[in-house]
Design a protein around this motif. Sequence first.
Motif: not given
Lengths: 216, 584
Positions: B56-57, B59-60, B382
């Motif tokens: 999940d991490e 994906r984020t 980012s």
Amino acid sequence: MSAILQEISEKLQKGKMKEVADLTKKALDEGIAPLTILNEGLMPGMDVIGERFKNNDIFIPEVLIAARAMAAGTDVLRPLLVGEQMEQKGTVVIGTIKDDLHDIGKNLVRMMMESKGLNVIDLGNSVAPAKYIEAAKKHKADIIACSALLTTTMVHIKDVVAAVAADPELAGKVKVMIGGAPVNDAFRESIGADIYTPDASTAAEKAVEVCAAMHA
Amino acid sequence: MEARITVHHQQGTRQFVCTAGEPIAHLLRDEGLLPLPCGLGKCGKCLIYADTEPADEERTLLGERRLAAGLRLACHTRARDGLEVTVPHAGTLKVLTQFTSMEYVWDPLVRRVPLAVDDASLEDQRSDVQRLQDAAQAGGHELSLEDLTALPAQLRSGEPLHALLRGDRLHGVRPQGTPHALIVDIGTTTVAALLVDLDGRRIVAAHGERNAQSPYGADVISRIHRAMEWESAGRQGSNPLQAAICRQIDGMLRRLLEESGVQDVDMLCLTGNTTMLHLLCGLPGEHISKAPFIPVTLEPMCLPARLLHIASAGRCFLMPGISSYIGADIVASLLAADAHHPQEPFLLVDLGTNAETVLYVDGKLLACSAAAGPCFEGATLSCGMAGQDGAIDAVEADDAQGLRFSTIGGAPAQGICGSGVLDALALLLDAGCVDETGHLEADDSPLGRRIRDDALLLTDAVRFSQRDIREVQLAKAAVRAGMEILLREAGLRYDDIRRLYLAGGFGSAMRPRSAARIGLIPAELEQRVHVLGNAAGFGALRYVTEKDAQTAASELIRRTRYIELSAHSGFSESYVEQMTFPAA
């Protein structure tokens, strides 16, 4: 809530320092009580900021900028609030732990706590255990809050826990609350501190809760 | 359960046996294969290629496009038998060899004199060392046992010899030839080396690499903590951080010597921040990392290169520093700025993870170090990256498209580096798409239409987000608050400052107009910016080649007052004050 209080809250959230100060003066001119402006304009605005910060929706600069706008509003109100009955929700003594000079996180917690109506005594940076104890007695604190940003300094928090436990005046009466990047709940348990929270807003919420329970 | 994994890397393919289910990040780091900026699975920078089900991490942190390209994060990749991962190429780093050209009195610290040593005879039984000293007119020697062992054969070889002298002390004996020196600036992120011809007074070759300690953490504190872990684990084997940097400098020296067909250097001058020099020498850095921030030493040092496992018969001169957070690299930058000769008031800033700032007025200096964080080096943004091929390094307004940009090396855009970030943000402020508080908002202009999902899209994959803007605000507030405090302490206004010297790669690459627009530098000083280029390298060169530079450096240090910002009463307020952007 009147339109102007709503506007104060919104401008505060946007960090508009001058507008918040101007609107606060205008609200006073309209005859709204200072305490009402604080409780129904400024504080709700800061609550929204705290909630959004907790949800990672906004980041540290927005909180600091909003807090600066809030201060612009409270500066206008302060002289008028003296004598008015402020609701006392509890007292917190706060500081970064000995040898740790990283205070942004601690300042955020202080701001969040203040905006929730807690009386916060800020001891600043690199605070020795004895100073927390002394201040907690002097101000009859409900909570001692210690922050650490380094793994090399967080170990000093246990000295504060021990000092509280060893002091008959404070033991069982003052809760020790901890936070900071390297700190977690397992660490809290290992040193026997009372409360750990992962972020500034939760810290403020939890502190209000704990104080309410202790005053009940 | 054990798992066999295969790692493909620039240096070749290797196999490891590890515990199944454990993240592979620390293995890759300990093997020196991959830097872990945070090591906690939070920063999203430990990129590898792997064919795994994303966590999940991941994906984020990575987004669909990068996941589809096969990118994963080492912190979230768990070992399983047969797992194959590829570590992306690190890319090469450019070393600035450009200096501000400044004339100075040339007088190298170690000089060569031709030797005509008398032959020994029954009538002249002086020892080899004595005959050598007499021939070189030296007042004494500092030869190592190794030098002495080689001496009898050297003196009797019939080869023409040079003596190396520092003052009147004999430092070595070499075959006759051109003298060279190696200059090394050990930065937390990059290590830059220059090979200098001391007769021709020119740089023969330059080479830069990512600091080999990078796998142990992006900043000085995590490096110190790693070294402390090694100490508290009983000091098994060699100190991994010291070994990494020593091996790296040795490798860089070999490479430069080979490239230039030079045998050896006569001396090495090493500079760097205080932590880097401590780790180089294997000195404990614990007390640098916490208040009251006490280093073991700030004194200059002279060590045989072999003591640092560097294969040279020369000696290493380590430059002196000012404090734990104003190191020898800043002393070097001050020499590069000619601060040891009378100047008009100036500010010098080295913009890195720490923004070291020095104010010079009437021969007195005030210095501070502001924690800017690694945002201008790309680490916390980012789509941030270092200034290497494929980085967007310049952004301009464009009437039709909203913006246009260029990349380093003209390569396809992979990310954005510091100078690109400043340009992009200045553009957004000019267009009103970012307000004074840093809030990003789309509008109907060509630029505003490129703002989607809280980010400016430079390309489909390279974004500059609201969160990135917040990171820049934190960094620039720290830098400016530092400057404000220095000026306040000196009782000056920006207008009194005649020059703003910018040291380092980022300072050389950024456009002053963009830096002033976002408030990273004061508007008053936009026209007074002077780029020093490789200031630490040039200053270190001056330290060992300019007449009396060592005394001058000590004198500069003596005249410098260090201001600890975290203990300064005005800093917090100034920091919040500087968080917003200047009005248009």
